[in-house]
Design an enzyme around this catalytic site. Sequence first.
Site, PDB file in Angstrom:
ATOM      1  N   PRO A   1      60.739 -65.117 -19.088  1.00 11.94           N
ATOM      2  CA  PRO A   1      60.828 -66.486 -18.563  1.00 11.94           C
ATOM      3  C   PRO A   1      60.622 -67.524 -19.670  1.00 11.94           C
ATOM      4  CG  PRO A   1      59.178 -65.186 -17.362  1.00 11.94           C
ATOM      5  CD  PRO A   1      59.622 -64.368 -18.527  1.00 11.94           C
ATOM      6  N   GLU A   2      61.503 -68.506 -19.710  1.00 11.48           N
ATOM      7  CA  GLU A   2      61.376 -69.607 -20.668  1.00 11.48           C
ATOM      8  C   GLU A   2      61.059 -70.875 -19.877  1.00 11.48           C
ATOM      9  OE1 GLU A   2      64.658 -69.688 -23.454  1.00 11.48           O
ATOM     10  OE2 GLU A   2      65.065 -67.568 -23.125  1.00 11.48           O
TER      11      GLU A   2
END
Length: 299
Positions: free
Chosen positions: A2-3
Amino acid sequence: MPELPEVETIRRQLAPHLQGRRIREAQILDPRWTRPEPPEAVAGGLRGRTVLEVGRSGKYLVWRLEGGPHLLVHLRMTGALLFDPPVDPPHTRVRFLLDGRHRLLYNDPRRFGTGHLVDSGAAARAYLDARLGVEPLTSEFTAARLRELARGRRAPVKSFILDQRRIAGVGNIYADEALHRARIHPLRPAGSLRPAQYDDLREAIDHALASGIDAKGATIDDFRHVDGARGSFQDRFAVHQREGLECPVCGTPIVKLVVGGRGTYVCERCQPRPRGLRRPAARAGDRPGPRQAAPESRR
Ligand SMILES: [Zn+2]
């Protein structure tokens, strides 16, 4: 992994469920989640507290709790937060039992995610400031700031924008997409861009991240929404994970390079190689391999 857009998506989905709710009990099933703090200490600090606000800083979710403590949650590679799932998923590491008989589960197959409890807003800020640089999509993220951060840096621009201590929240997907949009080759030394290119890069990073948030993140591996649904930004990738496919701008096949140890996707027509690096890096110094034996010579 996840960014920023994926974590922001989680934050937006989680906030209405969590804000104003009391944590009856936090069952920390994996002591690795709170390391180096003992899980009992963190569970004790959470017990009975109401969550006042769910914020975000870079890739951290920041839960502001009644009475001052803050819980800083990082999902790392494969962490997911699931609200009221019908069954416990197989890699449940933490169970938050909330009032109203609701449950929030932290699931994480690879177990790199962390939960860090600090006792005040100031302590949370200090913890985050020591780890995170300028936050994109804010007024502090300007071309002048980027240029100042990059000054004198010989490292590839891709590695530079992945460094969380310089720019918070950008990971491999959004770095590739932003560099393609800005027409900058990922191997360009970070400090070597023309002044106008820092403007282009700033605009492209914000654009890529905002597009990712708009698509509710990208699901290329484990990323899931709080209700288990997938993001859709992967359907809009221009270059990332599109090796051999056509660049949507010019039609040139996209190539995969390795930059700073990360798989990196680039259109070398839109993003010209820097001078002195004209030959594809993967071929430099290659020797012809042993010729494959013809099938008939095997017997
Ligand atoms: Zn192109």
